[in-house]
Design a protein around this motif. Structure first.
Motif, mmCIF file in Angstrom:
data_model
loop_
_atom_site.group_PDB
_atom_site.id
_atom_site.type_symbol
_atom_site.label_atom_id
_atom_site.label_comp_id
_atom_site.label_asym_id
_atom_site.label_seq_id
_atom_site.Cartn_x
_atom_site.Cartn_y
_atom_site.Cartn_z
ATOM 1 N N VAL A 144 0.882 -1.176 0.000
ATOM 2 C CA VAL A 144 0.000 0.000 0.000
ATOM 3 C C VAL A 144 0.910 1.214 0.000
ATOM 4 C CG1 VAL A 144 -1.796 1.275 1.199
ATOM 5 C CG2 VAL A 144 -1.797 -1.233 1.280
ATOM 6 N N GLY A 145 0.879 1.994 -1.074
ATOM 7 C CA GLY A 145 1.829 3.092 -1.198
ATOM 8 C C GLY A 145 3.246 2.549 -1.206
ATOM 9 N N ASP A 146 4.079 3.068 -0.317
ATOM 10 C CA ASP A 146 5.460 2.599 -0.218
ATOM 11 C C ASP A 146 5.639 1.517 0.841
ATOM 12 O OD1 ASP A 146 6.291 4.420 -2.167
ATOM 13 O OD2 ASP A 146 6.603 6.008 -0.677
ATOM 14 N N GLN A 147 4.543 1.128 1.509
ATOM 15 C CA GLN A 147 4.640 0.178 2.617
ATOM 16 C C GLN A 147 4.387 -1.255 2.154
ATOM 17 O OE1 GLN A 147 5.383 0.785 6.125
ATOM 18 N NE2 GLN A 147 5.700 -1.412 5.778
ATOM 19 N N THR A 148 5.364 -2.115 2.359
ATOM 20 C CA THR A 148 5.215 -3.536 2.081
ATOM 21 C C THR A 148 4.668 -4.235 3.311
ATOM 22 O OG1 THR A 148 7.013 -3.542 0.461
ATOM 23 C CG2 THR A 148 6.426 -5.658 1.450
ATOM 24 N N LEU A 149 3.688 -5.104 3.108
ATOM 25 C CA LEU A 149 3.039 -5.823 4.187
ATOM 26 C C LEU A 149 3.210 -7.322 3.979
ATOM 27 C CD1 LEU A 149 -0.343 -3.839 4.219
ATOM 28 C CD2 LEU A 149 1.690 -3.398 5.614
ATOM 29 N N GLU A 150 3.649 -8.010 5.049
ATOM 30 C CA GLU A 150 3.793 -9.455 5.006
ATOM 31 C C GLU A 150 2.629 -10.104 5.754
ATOM 32 O OE1 GLU A 150 6.028 -10.678 3.116
ATOM 33 O OE2 GLU A 150 7.306 -8.903 2.818
ATOM 34 N N THR A 151 2.586 -11.441 5.749
ATOM 35 C CA THR A 151 1.513 -12.186 6.395
ATOM 36 C C THR A 151 1.342 -11.780 7.855
ATOM 37 O OG1 THR A 151 1.834 -14.074 4.926
ATOM 38 C CG2 THR A 151 0.689 -14.498 6.995
ATOM 39 N N ARG A 152 0.105 -11.453 8.218
ATOM 40 C CA ARG A 152 -0.326 -11.035 9.554
ATOM 41 C C ARG A 152 0.138 -9.642 9.943
ATOM 42 N NH1 ARG A 152 -3.080 -15.516 8.743
ATOM 43 N NH2 ARG A 152 -3.930 -16.561 10.596
ATOM 44 N N ASP A 153 0.714 -8.885 9.026
ATOM 45 C CA ASP A 153 0.967 -7.469 9.275
ATOM 46 C C ASP A 153 -0.350 -6.705 9.184
ATOM 47 O OD1 ASP A 153 3.675 -7.948 9.455
ATOM 48 O OD2 ASP A 153 4.216 -6.893 7.601
ATOM 49 N N GLY A 154 -0.431 -5.600 9.938
ATOM 50 C CA GLY A 154 -1.579 -4.718 9.858
ATOM 51 C C GLY A 154 -1.141 -3.311 9.474
ATOM 52 N N PHE A 155 -1.999 -2.609 8.738
ATOM 53 C CA PHE A 155 -1.658 -1.270 8.264
ATOM 54 C C PHE A 155 -2.930 -0.437 8.202
ATOM 55 C CE2 PHE A 155 -0.367 1.664 4.685
ATOM 56 C CZ PHE A 155 0.669 2.297 5.374
ATOM 57 N N GLY A 156 -2.960 0.655 8.950
ATOM 58 C CA GLY A 156 -4.114 1.530 8.958
ATOM 59 C C GLY A 156 -3.874 2.789 8.138
ATOM 60 N N VAL A 157 -4.878 3.216 7.390
ATOM 61 C CA VAL A 157 -4.794 4.451 6.605
ATOM 62 C C VAL A 157 -6.047 5.280 6.875
ATOM 63 C CG1 VAL A 157 -3.417 3.358 4.789
ATOM 64 C CG2 VAL A 157 -5.884 3.462 4.532
ATOM 65 N N TRP A 158 -5.889 6.600 6.984
ATOM 66 C CA TRP A 158 -7.030 7.477 7.167
ATOM 67 C C TRP A 158 -6.680 8.876 6.669
ATOM 68 C CZ3 TRP A 158 -3.622 6.110 10.879
ATOM 69 C CH2 TRP A 158 -3.185 7.057 11.809
ATOM 70 N N GLU A 159 -7.670 9.758 6.695
ATOM 71 C CA GLU A 159 -7.562 11.091 6.096
ATOM 72 C C GLU A 159 -7.174 10.987 4.620
ATOM 73 O OE1 GLU A 159 -5.366 13.953 8.376
ATOM 74 O OE2 GLU A 159 -6.561 13.611 10.189
ATOM 75 N N THR A 160 -7.869 10.094 3.939
ATOM 76 C CA THR A 160 -7.740 9.928 2.499
ATOM 77 C C THR A 160 -9.063 9.386 1.982
ATOM 78 O OG1 THR A 160 -6.436 8.935 0.700
ATOM 79 C CG2 THR A 160 -6.865 7.554 2.617
ATOM 80 N N ASP A 161 -9.327 9.556 0.683
ATOM 81 C CA ASP A 161 -10.561 9.006 0.129
ATOM 82 C C ASP A 161 -10.316 7.740 -0.678
ATOM 83 O OD1 ASP A 161 -9.241 10.199 -1.980
ATOM 84 O OD2 ASP A 161 -10.982 11.288 -2.739
#
Length: 238
Positions: free
Chosen positions: A199-216
């Protein structure tokens, strides 16, 4: 766009013998003041229960409780008279409301039950308790967002007392798609069940969590064949 990244091995962990549980947010004996919730997403537990074992009858009140089995058969009983078994490919929701007692057990004679236990703070308190369970229809929407929960009883998936939408994304390696939020006041917590994604520049592996807000909107790309749960929830607490 604001973001928060929770690496899989940064989660809280509890080993009770019969129950092994990873806690994304503070829960039971795991307390981290910086990991209390993501908006109204209060609990995201990654549980595995030993054969023949489970959670004895216990109370809940004023919470939307979502269970998503990942492996094995989970038996549910509650004070509303519900007796059901949920399996991989299904989703269960319980509005605790004015109060409900329930239990959950591993129905398998051998083998673990693995499931996600998710608590959402509702936008309506003291409701009459209710229960629902549906099939997610595995594989119906490969390389697409498959809605499994919403605020609306007439939409796809189960519904809850909150302005929230859950989607399951089963993406093949290299596939990417834009996710558009339903409400600009919401954020999305992305949890990778299998595989890896970006997501964007963030790579996520199995069971990682990533929150995004203040975007549409944001773009989700699968770096390998992946299964990803997206939980869109209000960021302001009731």
């Amino acid at each position: 766009m604001k973001t928060v990244y929770h690496k899989a091995d940064s989660r809280g962990y509890a080993d009770h013998g019969w129950l092994k549980s990873h806690h994304t947010f503070s829960f039971a004996n795991y307390y981290n003041p910086e990991r209390m919730n993501f908006g109204v997403l209060r609990v995201l537990n990654d549980d595995q229960v030993a054969s023949g074992m489970g959670f004895g009858t216990h109370p809940h009140r004023d919470m939307e409780i979502v269970s998503i089995p990942l492996e094995g058969d989970l038996e549910h009983k509650d004070s509303m008279g519900t007796a059901a078994v949920i399996r991989n490919g299904e989703i269960q929701v319980m509005s605790a409301g004015t109060g409900v007692m329930h239990s959950e057990y591993n129905k398998n004679k051998d083998g673990l039950v693995k499931f996600l236990q998710i608590w959402i703070i509702p936008n309506k308190m003291n409701v009459e308790p209710r229960y629902d369970q549906i099939s997610i229809k595995e594989g119906e929407k490969l390389n697409d967002f498959q809605q499994i929960l919403s605020p609306n009883a007439d939409d796809d998936g189960v519904w809850i007392y909150q302005n929230a939408w859950f989607n399951m994304a089963k993406f093949e390696k290299g596939f990417s798609r834009e996710y558009k939020l339903h409400d600009p006041k919401n954020g999305v917590y992305i949890f990778v069940l299998k595989g890896s994604a970006k997501v964007g520049d963030q790579t996520l592996e199995t069971r990682d969590g990533f929150g995004v807000w203040e975007t549409d909107k944001f773009n989700l790309e699968a770096l390998e064949d992946s299964e990803i749960l997206l939980m869109e929830v209000p960021m302001e607490l009731p």
